[in-house]
Write a protein that holds these residues in place. Sequence first.
Motif, short mmCIF file in Angstrom:
data_model
loop_
_atom_site.label_atom_id
_atom_site.label_comp_id
_atom_site.label_asym_id
_atom_site.label_seq_id
_atom_site.Cartn_x
_atom_site.Cartn_y
_atom_site.Cartn_z
N ARG A 1 1.08 10.39 7.65
CA ARG A 1 -0.07 9.56 7.26
C ARG A 1 0.38 8.20 6.72
O ARG A 1 -0.27 7.18 6.95
N ARG A 2 1.51 8.17 6.02
CA ARG A 2 2.03 6.90 5.50
C ARG A 2 2.43 5.98 6.65
O ARG A 2 2.05 4.80 6.69
N ILE A 3 3.14 6.54 7.60
CA ILE A 3 3.59 5.74 8.75
C ILE A 3 2.39 5.29 9.58
O ILE A 3 2.36 4.15 10.08
N HIS A 4 1.39 6.15 9.73
CA HIS A 4 0.17 5.80 10.46
C HIS A 4 -0.50 4.55 9.86
O HIS A 4 -1.05 3.73 10.57
N LYS A 5 -0.41 4.43 8.53
CA LYS A 5 -0.98 3.26 7.85
C LYS A 5 -0.05 2.05 7.92
O LYS A 5 -0.43 0.95 7.52
N GLY A 6 1.18 2.28 8.40
CA GLY A 6 2.15 1.18 8.48
C GLY A 6 2.79 0.87 7.14
O GLY A 6 3.28 -0.25 6.93
N TRP A 7 2.79 1.83 6.24
CA TRP A 7 3.32 1.62 4.89
C TRP A 7 4.77 2.08 4.79
O TRP A 7 5.17 3.07 5.41
N VAL B 1 -0.63 19.09 -8.25
CA VAL B 1 -1.97 18.77 -7.78
C VAL B 1 -2.31 17.33 -8.13
O VAL B 1 -2.89 16.60 -7.32
N ARG B 2 -1.93 16.91 -9.31
CA ARG B 2 -2.21 15.53 -9.75
C ARG B 2 -1.51 14.53 -8.84
O ARG B 2 -2.12 13.56 -8.40
N VAL B 3 -0.23 14.77 -8.55
CA VAL B 3 0.52 13.86 -7.68
C VAL B 3 -0.09 13.86 -6.28
O VAL B 3 -0.28 12.80 -5.68
N LEU B 4 -0.42 15.03 -5.77
CA LEU B 4 -1.02 15.11 -4.44
C LEU B 4 -2.36 14.37 -4.41
O LEU B 4 -2.68 13.71 -3.43
N SER B 5 -3.10 14.44 -5.49
CA SER B 5 -4.36 13.72 -5.59
C SER B 5 -4.13 12.21 -5.51
O SER B 5 -4.85 11.50 -4.79
N HIS B 6 -3.14 11.70 -6.22
CA HIS B 6 -2.82 10.27 -6.18
C HIS B 6 -2.42 9.85 -4.76
O HIS B 6 -2.85 8.80 -4.27
N ILE B 7 -1.61 10.67 -4.12
CA ILE B 7 -1.13 10.34 -2.78
C ILE B 7 -2.28 10.36 -1.77
O ILE B 7 -2.42 9.42 -0.98
N THR B 8 -3.11 11.40 -1.82
CA THR B 8 -4.20 11.48 -0.83
C THR B 8 -5.23 10.37 -1.05
O THR B 8 -5.75 9.83 -0.08
N GLN B 9 -5.49 10.02 -2.30
CA GLN B 9 -6.41 8.90 -2.56
C GLN B 9 -5.85 7.61 -1.98
O GLN B 9 -6.57 6.84 -1.34
N ALA B 10 -4.56 7.38 -2.18
CA ALA B 10 -3.93 6.17 -1.66
C ALA B 10 -3.97 6.15 -0.13
O ALA B 10 -4.15 5.10 0.47
N LEU B 11 -3.83 7.32 0.48
CA LEU B 11 -3.83 7.42 1.94
C LEU B 11 -5.24 7.51 2.52
O LEU B 11 -5.40 7.67 3.72
N SER B 12 -6.25 7.41 1.65
CA SER B 12 -7.67 7.44 2.06
C SER B 12 -8.05 8.72 2.80
O SER B 12 -8.72 8.70 3.83
N VAL B 13 -7.62 9.84 2.25
CA VAL B 13 -7.96 11.14 2.81
C VAL B 13 -8.28 12.07 1.63
O VAL B 13 -7.73 11.91 0.54
N THR B 14 -9.22 12.99 1.84
CA THR B 14 -9.51 13.93 0.76
C THR B 14 -8.39 14.97 0.69
O THR B 14 -7.69 15.22 1.69
N MET B 15 -8.23 15.54 -0.48
CA MET B 15 -7.21 16.58 -0.62
C MET B 15 -7.53 17.76 0.28
O MET B 15 -6.62 18.35 0.87
#
Length: 124
Positions: free
Chosen positions: A58-64, A92-106
């Motif tokens: 997902r990170r690479i898909h965003k070009g990040w 869970v907290r870290v995964l929440s930060h990552i998914t929010q940044a990647l614009s996807v729900t957990m």
Amino acid sequence: MSHQFKLWKEVSALHSKLDVYLTFEYFSLYNFCIQSSNLLFMQFSKLDQILGLEIQRRRIHKGWSQEYLAEVTGLHRTYISQLERGLKSPSVRVLSHITQALSVTMSEFLQTVEESLSVDKQRD
């Protein structure tokens, strides 16, 4: 030979035998613990690897870059790298930060991970 010397020699010999026995028992227990933890590690590492690959995909898909994902999530770049390689398990907290940044729900993210795990199990 004095009586004390004989006694010391016998005690020393018994001590050596006891050391060998305890060393053997220690290493037997140690090996059992290592084998057990390796089994647990193998079970959990597959999940960690798939979580990491999904973060990376997902990170690479965003070009990040990892650096940019780290910046927007407030995490360290090396931690992102460890997550993507399956070396660390995100909370869970870290995964929440990552998914929010990647614009996807957990739930969407975890659904994808669960599907990947199912496919992986079918291969085995």
